[in-house]
Write an enzyme that holds these catalytic residues in place. Sequence first.
Site, PDB file in Angstrom:
ATOM      1  N   GLY A  81      14.437 -12.005  -7.537  1.00  0.00           N
ATOM      2  CA  GLY A  81      15.824 -12.482  -6.800  1.00  0.00           C
ATOM      3  C   GLY A  81      16.782 -11.501  -6.237  1.00  0.00           C
TER       4      GLY A  81
ATOM      5  CB  ILE B 118      -2.656 -10.914   3.539  1.00  0.00           C
ATOM      6  CG1 ILE B 118      -1.589 -11.569   2.833  1.00  0.00           C
ATOM      7  CG2 ILE B 118      -3.220 -11.691   4.651  1.00  0.00           C
ATOM      8  CD1 ILE B 118      -0.458 -11.581   3.566  1.00  0.00           C
TER       9      ILE B 118
ATOM     10  CB  VAL C 285      11.496  -7.506 -20.527  1.00  0.00           C
ATOM     11  CG1 VAL C 285       9.981  -7.622 -20.002  1.00  0.00           C
ATOM     12  CG2 VAL C 285      12.431  -7.460 -19.381  1.00  0.00           C
TER      13      VAL C 285
ATOM     14  CG  ASN D  62       4.071   0.243   1.684  1.00  0.00           C
ATOM     15  OD1 ASN D  62       3.418  -0.677   1.231  1.00  0.00           O
ATOM     16  ND2 ASN D  62       5.077   0.968   1.289  1.00  0.00           N
TER      17      ASN D  62
ATOM     18  CD  GLU E 133       1.340  -8.056   2.034  1.00  0.00           C
ATOM     19  OE1 GLU E 133       0.934  -8.606   3.087  1.00  0.00           O
ATOM     20  OE2 GLU E 133       0.639  -7.536   0.910  1.00  0.00           O
TER      21      GLU E 133
ATOM     22  NE  ARG F  32      -5.945  -3.949   2.431  1.00  0.00           N
ATOM     23  CZ  ARG F  32      -6.897  -4.852   2.539  1.00  0.00           C
ATOM     24  NH1 ARG F  32      -7.790  -4.911   2.507  1.00  0.00           N
ATOM     25  NH2 ARG F  32      -6.179  -6.275   3.148  1.00  0.00           N
ATOM     26  CG  LEU F  33      -2.061  -3.948  -4.363  1.00  0.00           C
ATOM     27  CD1 LEU F  33      -3.020  -3.955  -5.514  1.00  0.00           C
ATOM     28  CD2 LEU F  33      -0.661  -4.004  -4.904  1.00  0.00           C
ATOM     29  CB  SER F  34      -7.003  -6.149  -1.325  1.00  0.00           C
ATOM     30  OG  SER F  34      -7.671  -4.853  -0.758  1.00  0.00           O
TER      31      SER F  34
ATOM     32  CB  CYS G 244      -0.805   0.013   1.262  1.00  0.00           C
ATOM     33  SG  CYS G 244      -1.715  -1.601   1.481  1.00  0.00           S
TER      34      CYS G 244
END
Length: 633
Positions: A360, A56, A286, A77, A79, A52-54, A2
Amino acid sequence: MCGFIGLLKAETKWLDSTERQEFENRNNIIHHRGPDDEGYYEDEHIILGFRRLSIIDVESGHQPFTYHDERYWMVFNGEIYNYLELKESLQKQGMTFSTDSDTEVIIAMFAKKGVDTFHELRGMFSLLIWDKEEQCLYGARDMFGIKPFFYKDSEEGMFFASEKKSLLAESEQMDHDAMQHYFTYQYVPEPMSMNKNINKLEPGSYFIKEKNMPLAIYHYFQPDFNVKHYENAEWIGRIQSSLDQSVAMHMRSDVPVGSFLSGGIDSSLIVALAKRYHPNIKTFSVGFEQDGYSEIDVAKETADRLGVANYSYIISPMEYVAKLPKIIWHLDDPLADPACVPLYFVAREAKKHVTVVLSGEGADELFGGYNIYREPDALRVFESIPTPAKDLLARVAEVLPEGVKGKSFLTRGTTPLRKRYIGNAKMFEEAEKKKLFKSYAEEYNYQKVTAPFYDQIEHEHPVHQMQYIDMQTWLRGDILLKADKMTMAHSLELRVPFLDKEVFKVAREIPVSKKIANGTTKHILREAASGIVPDHVLNRKKLGFPVPIRHWLKNELYEWAKNLIQESATDHLLEKNVITDLLDEHCIGKRDNSRKLWTVFMFMLWHQIYIENKYDISELQEEDKTESKLVHI
């Protein structure tokens, strides 16, 4: 994943309608970080905004989140990957929860343990917690700096935000000292930004801000080394176990998860481990049409052998340049790493299919993956040379013409590590900057940034010193900056399993002899990956994210470069004749100046966007909102 903005007010009051709308506008600037939801909390002392980007607990993770009869309010912001384990521990102590979100776990733990909470979080985060009862604000950032955190003191009060663009005002001044460092490092070293009054909270730090008191910043984590000696089999087992567990935790999500895939060992290992938990994982790559500058074929071969789907995209030179203004706008500060552009495109492709991607980043810094880490071994011959003789060799190297074989070797061998190594990229030397700048400050040479870090690590092995410098500068200033900004430009969450606290506990104990061995870097990681990733990946030469700007500036992008130099309103800052000479030298093949030129060009573009206001930012924001609504296929 978020974005947030907060204002600790300078005076006790409620915002009027105009001030409130201005605050909401600042929050909406970062719509791309959270297109799914927004929220606000205000009292007479503070206002918090959230996007918010949902990912969890999609249904009940709304923020600002409150706890303990509305004593604590939080915006967050990131996880937290061990939130289920932390939650179970708290439940055993009698605490109850009303949601399944990691947000509630953090604030509940904070209510019980205070700032000691930050030590226990396993994940990526930047957060604000307001203690309404004590009228005290707390903020924290994860141990490696995966998530960004900006702050600014102003007449209105102290602002905090996920992105600098939310804090900008018309009166902002450019920081000339930051500019001088940028032309050395190709990024602005933390805690500085390119604006004088805006700083970054450093990784592994938290702050306490009481009303009418200065901001007090504390470190809860600093990377270090604690070498242990085990047989190879023991190291391989420990590395495999820690990475497997980390990938499993990083797969926790209520939305689709994919992975970036290049031709290298790091992303291939992440994909191979992720497939154990998500057999149908999709991968994304890419490349470019230029020969030698595309890893798509290798990535596709890797995907085929691992049995996963791969989606790829070829980037043209014109398309690359066309997106640069939007990319620089997202970055907040100039960044001259050409790899941020392909990262933007691969994130765009991934967003068509998933909401979360694994990557990575961090493997090279933790496991010794950069080729430059082999340099101390190559220069070992100089250790036995007496100081007077070494000084003589240094003077000889100084008078040798550029390009003479052996000059670089003599220069490096007679220069102490702390003076020659500042991280993975050194663009302009101090003498070159004196010619390039209209005004040059002697006291702001590159060692001003790295000297404190060398002081902290001076008794360690030279390779460990180099790793430490990279973790404290390059990793957070370049690698993680572009990773966050280029993925969030598409409302895509990026997760980096190598940069996990439990993986780091293993990596910090590995001796240099296990990292740099048999003519390779990351030796013991390669051993651990053997049998997990395909053989064709294990011993490939490291390419990073190769971009053919060296060729393009001589051909397809030459006119674009000439026009940018002419149009840029930076005549008061830079000697344009020096830049033109660099371009001419490059085009006739006298010297490869591509990276130095790119450093100049990205600064000029940044100046056009944030100082000259040449571009319509509202159009960039609308494009973000359109792209964030891409339908998964």
